[in-house]
Design a protein around this motif. Structure first.
Motif, PDB file in Angstrom:
ATOM      1  N   ALA A 206      54.677  58.778  17.156  1.00 35.97           N
ATOM      2  CA  ALA A 206      54.123  58.737  15.798  1.00 35.97           C
ATOM      3  C   ALA A 206      54.492  59.996  15.022  1.00 35.97           C
ATOM      4  O   ALA A 206      54.842  59.931  13.836  1.00 35.97           O
ATOM      5  N   ILE A 207      54.443  61.128  15.709  1.00 37.71           N
ATOM      6  CA  ILE A 207      54.780  62.401  15.056  1.00 37.71           C
ATOM      7  C   ILE A 207      56.254  62.419  14.666  1.00 37.71           C
ATOM      8  O   ILE A 207      56.616  62.818  13.551  1.00 37.71           O
ATOM      9  N   ILE A 208      57.124  61.988  15.584  1.00 38.70           N
ATOM     10  CA  ILE A 208      58.560  61.956  15.303  1.00 38.70           C
ATOM     11  C   ILE A 208      58.854  61.011  14.142  1.00 38.70           C
ATOM     12  O   ILE A 208      59.617  61.330  13.223  1.00 38.70           O
ATOM     13  N   THR A 209      58.234  59.832  14.170  1.00 40.37           N
ATOM     14  CA  THR A 209      58.464  58.837  13.115  1.00 40.37           C
ATOM     15  C   THR A 209      57.977  59.353  11.768  1.00 40.37           C
ATOM     16  O   THR A 209      58.623  59.135  10.736  1.00 40.37           O
ATOM     17  N   ALA A 210      56.851  60.058  11.771  1.00 43.75           N
ATOM     18  CA  ALA A 210      56.324  60.603  10.513  1.00 43.75           C
ATOM     19  C   ALA A 210      57.298  61.583   9.889  1.00 43.75           C
ATOM     20  O   ALA A 210      57.454  61.631   8.667  1.00 43.75           O
ATOM     21  N   SER A 211      57.981  62.357  10.726  1.00 44.37           N
ATOM     22  CA  SER A 211      58.896  63.368  10.198  1.00 44.37           C
ATOM     23  C   SER A 211      60.242  62.778   9.788  1.00 44.37           C
ATOM     24  O   SER A 211      60.876  63.268   8.852  1.00 44.37           O
TER      25      SER A 211
END
Length: 461
Positions: A206-211
């Motif tokens: 989720a963190i990677i996708t958000a960035s």
């Protein structure tokens, strides 16, 4: 120190690999005729696998011995590197990077466990900071080395370079690294493993996708992030109600340990977040190439390495809390001016800020880790190292994603966008400073309690 020298080789290889591969994503994508968002899975797959493997380190370390675990992880990482170099297409390369992530997730905390058990609490700071020099220098020189390898050889050398380092470390490790004691056959916490091995990768994804997709409200981010958080909450509840959990979260009942780990979390965000934003500043705002950017970033690693040379002795003498306070204070003071940088800022001034900021972070991250490890027993070290690495990686992932989202929030990166991002980086460093202050207070309170108990033992009257 002989053991530390060998462990440093493994830590250096694992950390160098990440920064090397990041530089080569575009080249690898073009070689396999893939879009950059597909090639990004070379890095994302590694990080997701690493997040899933970290919780296993504590249980495996107690079961087969930290030394044996380190040796097997080293063999796996080295073999996976060679196979990555021979990958015929992108899907195969991504799968092999997942294998690398699993072995890398076991390699670093297992090495810290070996060193912690060999050094003992009184020498923890010196030994951990020695390893930290390699951990900080590797990402600092990685972009330069990676750029040179791609320019003069090929992308496959981004992985082949690990093989000689791994072979040397293995030959020395077989002779020097203690294998550790095989623990009792504690039952494997399958429920805890399923929850945490799902929760951490989902949260990381989720963190990677958000960035990468410029937003935290997209369905993919919300679904995976919320599911990951629910799984992690369930893991915490299960661990606290289980006699032999996968990770002993009861360590957080110790306030010194909790303060130290909280400092590690925010320091990780400041450390890894800066490693993401500063290269983007040079590349996007100053129009520097990959090699030039790598050379400009090396001064940060030099400052951090110099600080770690004497930071370990200060940690053993004064305590990790107070050393982290001074280091993070220096970090905040040198990060705030970055919020005023423009396209034409004097490079000498920028390099000076990076150098001093490197000194600050060199005095901040490892002393907090040392403080956490010094509060636990020898048998608890595998759990402590696994938890510290999880928090540091999660903090780094959250920080990196947050700063990239802030940078891209208003469209293409501009001077104003970088100013906002550096302010967020400054606030994160300030949060780490507050945590380090809390750690210092708890350490002094504990020390006074120990002194009072010793006086009472000597003279009960």
């Amino acid at each position: 120190w002989r053991i530390a020298t060998v462990i440093v080789l493994g830590a250096f290889m694992a950390n160098l690999d990440t920064s090397l591969v990041n530089v080569g994503l575009d080249t690898i994508g073009r070689r396999f005729h893939a879009r950059l968002d597909s090639a990004q899975w070379i890095t994302s797959g590694y990080l997701l696998a690493l997040a899933g493997a970290l919780p296993l380190c504590g249980w495996l370390g107690r079961r087969i011995g930290a030394g044996r675990l380190w040796l097997w992880a080293l063999v796996g990482f080295t073999l996976a590197s060679g196979l990555c170099a021979a990958a015929p297409n992108l899907p195969v390369l991504v799968v092999l990077r997942v294998v690398q992530g699993v072995t890398g997730g076991l390699l670093i905390p297992a090495g810290q466990t070996i060193l912690g058990q060999a050094a003992g609490p009184r020498r923890m700071g010196r030994v951990m900071n020695t390893v930290g020099i390699a951990v900080v220098l590797a990402p600092a020189i990685g972009p330069t080395v990676g750029g040179l390898l791609i320019a003069h050889l090929s992308w496959r050398w981004l992985f082949l370079i690990n093989i000689p380092i791994g072979v040397i470390a293995l030959l020395l490790g077989l002779r020097i690294v203690p294998r550790g004691q095989r623990g009792s056959a504690a039952p494997f916490d399958a429920t805890g493993f399923i929850l945490v091995s799902a929760g951490l990768p989902l949260l990381t994804y989720a963190i990677i996708t958000a960035s990468t997709r410029r937003g935290i409200t997209t369905p993919a981010v919300l679904a995976t992030g919320i599911t990951g958080l629910i799984a992690l909450v369930a893991f915490v509840w299960s661990s606290l109600h289980r006699q032999a959990p996968l990770l002993d979260l009861r360590l957080f009942k110790n306030r010194v340990y909790t303060a130290a780990e909280t400092t590690v979390l925010f320091s990780g965000a400041a450390l890894f977040g800066g490693m993401i934003i500063l290269p983007l500043y040079f590349e996007l705002l100053r129009n520097k190439g990959v090699v030039a950017t790598g050379l400009l970033l090396m001064i940060y690693g030099v400052g951090a390495a110099l600080a770690m040379r004497f930071g370990g002795r200060l940690t053993d003498r004064l305590g990790g809390g107070i050393v982290s306070v001074y280091g993070l204070l220096l970090t905040v003071v040198t990060t705030i001016p970055l919020a005023y940088l423009g396209r034409n800022a004097n490079l000498v001034g920028v390099e000076a800020l990076q150098f001093v900021r490197g000194i600050g972070l060199g005095l901040a991250a490892l002393p907090a880790l040392s403080a956490a490890y010094a509060t636990v027993t020898r048998d608890q070290l595998p759990d402590a190292t696994a938890q510290s690495n999880i928090l540091q990686r999660v903090g780094g992932s959250i920080g990196s994603a947050l700063f990239v989202v802030v940078l891209e929030d208003k469209g293409p990166p501009s001077t104003a966008a970088f100013h906002d991002t550096f302010w967020w980086l400054s606030m994160t460093s300030a949060a780490a400073l507050l945590c380090a202050t809390w750690l210092t207070v708890e350490q002094r309170r504990t020390r006074k309690g120990d002194d009072r108990a010793e006086m009472t033992a000597r003279d009960p009257a």
